[in-house]
Design a protein around this motif. Structure first.
Motif, PDB file in Angstrom:
ATOM      1  N   LEU A  73     -27.041  20.403 -12.486  1.00 20.61           N
ATOM      2  CA  LEU A  73     -26.026  20.170 -11.243  1.00 20.61           C
ATOM      3  C   LEU A  73     -24.984  19.761 -12.181  1.00 20.61           C
ATOM      4  O   LEU A  73     -23.715  19.811 -12.000  1.00 20.61           O
ATOM      5  CB  LEU A  73     -26.458  18.968 -10.538  1.00 20.61           C
ATOM      6  CG  LEU A  73     -25.485  18.601  -9.590  1.00 20.61           C
ATOM      7  CD1 LEU A  73     -25.048  19.639  -8.464  1.00 20.61           C
ATOM      8  CD2 LEU A  73     -26.097  17.117  -8.672  1.00 20.61           C
ATOM      9  N   LEU A  74     -25.201  18.813 -13.255  1.00 20.06           N
ATOM     10  CA  LEU A  74     -24.204  18.352 -14.286  1.00 20.06           C
ATOM     11  C   LEU A  74     -23.439  19.653 -14.994  1.00 20.06           C
ATOM     12  O   LEU A  74     -22.198  19.475 -15.209  1.00 20.06           O
ATOM     13  CB  LEU A  74     -24.831  17.548 -15.199  1.00 20.06           C
ATOM     14  CG  LEU A  74     -25.012  16.134 -14.982  1.00 20.06           C
ATOM     15  CD1 LEU A  74     -25.734  15.449 -16.031  1.00 20.06           C
ATOM     16  CD2 LEU A  74     -23.863  15.325 -14.347  1.00 20.06           C
ATOM     17  N   ALA A  75     -24.156  20.687 -15.158  1.00 19.68           N
ATOM     18  CA  ALA A  75     -23.523  21.879 -15.931  1.00 19.68           C
ATOM     19  C   ALA A  75     -22.706  22.474 -14.897  1.00 19.68           C
ATOM     20  O   ALA A  75     -21.689  23.004 -15.321  1.00 19.68           O
ATOM     21  CB  ALA A  75     -24.843  22.747 -16.377  1.00 19.68           C
ATOM     22  N   LEU A  76     -23.079  22.594 -13.783  1.00 23.80           N
ATOM     23  CA  LEU A  76     -22.238  23.125 -12.749  1.00 23.80           C
ATOM     24  C   LEU A  76     -20.894  22.303 -12.436  1.00 23.80           C
ATOM     25  O   LEU A  76     -19.892  22.839 -12.376  1.00 23.80           O
ATOM     26  CB  LEU A  76     -22.937  23.430 -11.279  1.00 23.80           C
ATOM     27  CG  LEU A  76     -24.291  24.225 -11.429  1.00 23.80           C
ATOM     28  CD1 LEU A  76     -25.081  24.122 -10.013  1.00 23.80           C
ATOM     29  CD2 LEU A  76     -23.587  25.808 -11.551  1.00 23.80           C
ATOM     30  N   ALA A  79     -17.081  23.674 -13.059  1.00 24.80           N
ATOM     31  CA  ALA A  79     -16.313  23.785 -11.897  1.00 24.80           C
ATOM     32  C   ALA A  79     -14.864  23.366 -12.272  1.00 24.80           C
ATOM     33  O   ALA A  79     -14.417  22.706 -13.090  1.00 24.80           O
ATOM     34  CB  ALA A  79     -16.732  22.798 -10.884  1.00 24.80           C
ATOM     35  N   SER A  80     -14.002  24.012 -11.356  1.00 27.29           N
ATOM     36  CA  SER A  80     -12.464  23.716 -11.296  1.00 27.29           C
ATOM     37  C   SER A  80     -12.335  22.157 -10.693  1.00 27.29           C
ATOM     38  O   SER A  80     -13.285  21.556 -10.040  1.00 27.29           O
ATOM     39  CB  SER A  80     -11.627  24.598 -10.665  1.00 27.29           C
ATOM     40  OG  SER A  80     -11.975  24.639  -9.020  1.00 27.29           O
ATOM     41  N   GLY A  81     -11.142  21.745 -10.863  1.00 23.81           N
ATOM     42  CA  GLY A  81     -10.921  20.679 -10.235  1.00 23.81           C
ATOM     43  C   GLY A  81     -11.066  20.530  -8.609  1.00 23.81           C
ATOM     44  O   GLY A  81     -11.709  19.310  -8.053  1.00 23.81           O
ATOM     45  N   ALA A  82     -10.545  21.448  -8.180  1.00 22.14           N
ATOM     46  CA  ALA A  82     -10.816  21.456  -6.488  1.00 22.14           C
ATOM     47  C   ALA A  82     -12.546  21.699  -6.192  1.00 22.14           C
ATOM     48  O   ALA A  82     -12.815  21.015  -5.314  1.00 22.14           O
ATOM     49  CB  ALA A  82     -10.272  22.611  -6.202  1.00 22.14           C
ATOM     50  N   GLN A  83     -13.225  22.505  -7.016  1.00 28.16           N
ATOM     51  CA  GLN A  83     -14.592  22.422  -6.719  1.00 28.16           C
ATOM     52  C   GLN A  83     -15.303  21.264  -7.051  1.00 28.16           C
ATOM     53  O   GLN A  83     -16.129  20.775  -6.355  1.00 28.16           O
ATOM     54  CB  GLN A  83     -15.089  23.524  -7.479  1.00 28.16           C
ATOM     55  CG  GLN A  83     -14.672  25.009  -7.266  1.00 28.16           C
ATOM     56  CD  GLN A  83     -15.141  26.158  -8.117  1.00 28.16           C
ATOM     57  OE1 GLN A  83     -15.310  25.732  -9.533  1.00 28.16           O
ATOM     58  NE2 GLN A  83     -15.317  27.291  -8.019  1.00 28.16           N
ATOM     59  N   LEU A 128     -18.126  16.549  -5.011  1.00 26.21           N
ATOM     60  CA  LEU A 128     -18.083  15.020  -4.780  1.00 26.21           C
ATOM     61  C   LEU A 128     -18.100  14.596  -3.055  1.00 26.21           C
ATOM     62  O   LEU A 128     -18.843  13.572  -2.972  1.00 26.21           O
ATOM     63  CB  LEU A 128     -17.165  14.429  -5.699  1.00 26.21           C
ATOM     64  CG  LEU A 128     -17.236  14.258  -7.060  1.00 26.21           C
ATOM     65  CD1 LEU A 128     -16.169  13.620  -7.665  1.00 26.21           C
ATOM     66  CD2 LEU A 128     -18.518  13.480  -7.366  1.00 26.21           C
ATOM     67  N   ALA A 129     -17.275  15.349  -2.444  1.00 23.28           N
ATOM     68  CA  ALA A 129     -17.409  14.946  -1.221  1.00 23.28           C
ATOM     69  C   ALA A 129     -18.469  15.364  -0.535  1.00 23.28           C
ATOM     70  O   ALA A 129     -19.106  14.694   0.325  1.00 23.28           O
ATOM     71  CB  ALA A 129     -16.170  15.887  -0.494  1.00 23.28           C
ATOM     72  N   PHE A 130     -19.225  16.500  -0.903  1.00 25.91           N
ATOM     73  CA  PHE A 130     -20.511  16.796  -0.181  1.00 25.91           C
ATOM     74  C   PHE A 130     -21.709  15.857  -0.549  1.00 25.91           C
ATOM     75  O   PHE A 130     -22.427  15.313   0.139  1.00 25.91           O
ATOM     76  CB  PHE A 130     -20.828  18.275  -0.689  1.00 25.91           C
ATOM     77  CG  PHE A 130     -22.268  18.487  -0.329  1.00 25.91           C
ATOM     78  CD1 PHE A 130     -22.472  19.211   1.030  1.00 25.91           C
ATOM     79  CD2 PHE A 130     -23.176  18.663  -1.067  1.00 25.91           C
ATOM     80  CE1 PHE A 130     -23.757  19.688   1.390  1.00 25.91           C
ATOM     81  CE2 PHE A 130     -24.361  19.195  -0.787  1.00 25.91           C
ATOM     82  CZ  PHE A 130     -24.748  19.452   0.444  1.00 25.91           C
ATOM     83  N   ALA A 131     -21.591  15.328  -1.904  1.00 19.36           N
ATOM     84  CA  ALA A 131     -22.622  14.445  -2.449  1.00 19.36           C
ATOM     85  C   ALA A 131     -22.618  13.087  -1.545  1.00 19.36           C
ATOM     86  O   ALA A 131     -23.576  12.557  -1.263  1.00 19.36           O
ATOM     87  CB  ALA A 131     -22.518  14.099  -4.076  1.00 19.36           C
ATOM     88  N   ARG A 132     -21.089  12.629  -1.236  1.00 19.24           N
ATOM     89  CA  ARG A 132     -21.089  11.329  -0.579  1.00 19.24           C
ATOM     90  C   ARG A 132     -21.458  11.627   1.021  1.00 19.24           C
ATOM     91  O   ARG A 132     -21.721  10.741   1.524  1.00 19.24           O
ATOM     92  CB  ARG A 132     -19.455  11.159  -0.657  1.00 19.24           C
ATOM     93  CG  ARG A 132     -19.113  10.446  -2.075  1.00 19.24           C
ATOM     94  CD  ARG A 132     -17.492  10.123  -2.053  1.00 19.24           C
ATOM     95  NE  ARG A 132     -17.139   9.617  -3.348  1.00 19.24           N
ATOM     96  CZ  ARG A 132     -16.130  10.286  -4.276  1.00 19.24           C
ATOM     97  NH1 ARG A 132     -15.567  11.271  -3.661  1.00 19.24           N
ATOM     98  NH2 ARG A 132     -16.083   9.944  -5.233  1.00 19.24           N
ATOM     99  N   ARG A 133     -21.363  12.930   1.477  1.00 16.76           N
ATOM    100  CA  ARG A 133     -21.767  12.978   2.818  1.00 16.76           C
ATOM    101  C   ARG A 133     -23.278  12.759   2.901  1.00 16.76           C
ATOM    102  O   ARG A 133     -23.691  12.391   3.902  1.00 16.76           O
ATOM    103  CB  ARG A 133     -21.473  14.480   3.378  1.00 16.76           C
ATOM    104  CG  ARG A 133     -19.991  13.952   3.742  1.00 16.76           C
ATOM    105  CD  ARG A 133     -19.595  15.469   4.602  1.00 16.76           C
ATOM    106  NE  ARG A 133     -19.869  16.915   3.879  1.00 16.76           N
ATOM    107  CZ  ARG A 133     -19.121  17.508   3.245  1.00 16.76           C
ATOM    108  NH1 ARG A 133     -18.016  17.100   2.570  1.00 16.76           N
ATOM    109  NH2 ARG A 133     -19.615  18.629   2.765  1.00 16.76           N
ATOM    110  N   LEU A 134     -23.866  13.193   1.844  1.00 17.59           N
ATOM    111  CA  LEU A 134     -25.273  13.199   1.804  1.00 17.59           C
ATOM    112  C   LEU A 134     -25.772  11.695   1.408  1.00 17.59           C
ATOM    113  O   LEU A 134     -27.166  11.381   1.721  1.00 17.59           O
ATOM    114  CB  LEU A 134     -26.187  14.071   0.600  1.00 17.59           C
ATOM    115  CG  LEU A 134     -25.890  15.645   0.824  1.00 17.59           C
ATOM    116  CD1 LEU A 134     -26.462  16.302  -0.333  1.00 17.59           C
ATOM    117  CD2 LEU A 134     -26.456  16.250   2.005  1.00 17.59           C
TER     118      LEU A 134
END
Length: 127
Positions: free
Chosen positions: A103-106, A110-114, A119-125
């Motif tokens: 996950l850290l490597a991805l 990743a680009s700034g938008a990605q 982060l938004a996905f992780a916060r929802r979880l």
């Protein structure tokens, strides 16, 4: 003679144990069917591995022989298996570490938008 044998080999761990023996032998379902010399098809084996069919004891013995195993080894494998789902109770830390590292490597790639989306996905979880 009954169309469906009543001497079925029923065990909740049967599908996973069949898959384990097949992968241990490095065989595809088609290869197992070929070794069974027409007594078992690849489709039938897939159905047994997915718990949609339960083999008779005779068919199980044919499959086990094609897998290079026997009933005694198969039953020992079933006895050694943990209850379904219990494997998640004590997952080795190394598995979680590998996931975190991936996950850290991805994230790093990743680009700034990605990154913002991740982060938004992780916060929802998060609870």
């Amino acid at each position: 003679m009954a169309r469906y044998p009543i001497d079925r080999y029923e065990h909740p761990g049967l599908p996973a144990a069949l898959r384990q023996l097949r992968t241990r032998a490095g065989l595809s379902r088609a290869q197992v069917a070929a070794r069974a010399q027409g007594q078992v098809s690849a489709v039938y084996l897939a159905q047994c591995e997915s718990a949609t069919r339960t083999p008779s004891k005779a068919k199980l013995d044919v499959m086990l022989q094609a897998l290079g195993s026997n009933r005694a080894e198969f039953e020992a494998l079933l006895a050694a298996r943990v209850d379904e789902g219990a494997e998640w109770d004590a997952v080795p830390a190394a598995l979680w570490d590998r996931g975190r590292d991936e996950l850290l490597a991805l994230y790093d790639a990743a680009s700034g938008a990605q990154r913002a989306e991740l982060l938004a996905f992780a916060r929802r979880l998060a609870p």
